[in-house]
Write a protein that holds these residues in place. Structure first.
Motif, PDB file in Angstrom:
ATOM      1  N   SER A  71      30.821 -14.720   4.905  1.00  0.00           N
ATOM      2  CA  SER A  71      31.242 -15.983   4.295  1.00  0.00           C
ATOM      3  C   SER A  71      30.411 -16.230   3.042  1.00  0.00           C
ATOM      4  N   ASN A  72      30.586 -17.388   2.450  1.00  0.00           N
ATOM      5  CA  ASN A  72      29.800 -17.749   1.264  1.00  0.00           C
ATOM      6  C   ASN A  72      28.365 -18.101   1.609  1.00  0.00           C
ATOM      7  N   ASN A  73      28.112 -18.324   2.893  1.00  0.00           N
ATOM      8  CA  ASN A  73      26.756 -18.599   3.347  1.00  0.00           C
ATOM      9  C   ASN A  73      25.945 -17.305   3.297  1.00  0.00           C
ATOM     10  N   PRO A  74      24.848 -17.264   2.542  1.00  0.00           N
ATOM     11  CA  PRO A  74      24.066 -16.031   2.418  1.00  0.00           C
ATOM     12  C   PRO A  74      23.509 -15.528   3.748  1.00  0.00           C
ATOM     13  N   ARG A  75      23.471 -16.397   4.757  1.00  0.00           N
ATOM     14  CA  ARG A  75      22.979 -15.985   6.074  1.00  0.00           C
ATOM     15  C   ARG A  75      24.088 -15.399   6.947  1.00  0.00           C
TER      16      ARG A  75
END
Length: 231
Positions: A71-75
């Motif tokens: 996803s766009n979440n770096p985590r």
């Protein structure tokens, strides 16, 4: 119907000289086993190592089931499980701390899911409705060792065939947010959709070659190339 099989029919119908169109212009049923390239990673697709990964012990000639494209979440980067790295041991040989594993799943083959972490992932097919399992593609579910208890309870209720549809993977394969995209652009991976029976097959021998051959064209040529020597 698996929507991916419908998409496979469309892909087949667009090939020159195809035989997937019926006499009245309707599409013929898709072949039982199929595979075709797709433009971008998606949950349930497979990543097929190219010859550029020859010599890389972790990923040489691997086929990876992508559980999440990220996803766009770096985590939350992409991650998946290597399908064709069976280990020599079965669950009973690994001697897990939880004896319930041996009681219900002792004869199940252990697989290497990837070089990251020591988490145990469970791939299940042939049943549904078990708490804690996420459907990756229609009919194929994935969970972790935390979800083993409800599966064991399911087995206790008389489902003797459950272990045959159950696969243990130790570790997983993961990438940073943009890392996988860069590796695909560099030609390290082919991205494809394939029929679920290729993913759930108990034998993974020849899986790398088999998926590429079903894809045809330049992928068929890739399946026949000898491993590159590394100097």
């Amino acid at each position: 119907m698996d929507w991916r099989a419908f998409r496979a029919q469309l892909v087949q119908s667009e090939k020159p000289g195809n035989k997937s169109i019926g006499a009245e212009g309707s599409m013929m049923p898709a072949a039982k086993r199929w595979a075709h390239p797709i433009l971008a990673p998606e949950a349930g697709c497979v990543l097929i190592a190219t010859e550029k990964l020859d010599g890389q012990q972790n990923f040489e000639r691997t086929v990876i089931l992508l559980l999440s494209p990220g996803s766009n979440n770096p985590r939350e980067g992409p991650y998946g499980l290597i399908l064709n790295r069976p280990l020599l041991q079965r669950i009973k040989d690994i001697k897990p701390k939880d004896r319930a594993w041996v009681k219900h799943f002792g004869n199940c083959q252990a697989h290497l899911g990837g070089p990251m972490d020591t988490e145990v992932f469970l791939l299940l097919h042939g049943t549904s409705g078990i708490k804690g399992y996420q459907e990756v593609i229609p009919g194929v579910y994935c969970g972790t060792s935390e979800g083993l208890e409800p599966v064991a309870e399911f087995a206790k209720r008389g489902n003797r065939s459950l272990p045959q549809g159950f696969r243990f993977f130790f570790g997983y394969s993961g990438w940073g947010t943009d890392q996988l995209k860069k590796e695909i652009a560099a030609g390290l991976w082919c991205v494809a959709a394939c029929s679920s029976d290729l993913i759930t097959s108990t034998s993974t021998s020849g899986l790398w070659e088999g998926v590429l051959q079903l894809m045809g064209g330049k992928y068929l040529e890739l399946s026949k190339r000898p491993r590159r020597k590394q100097y």
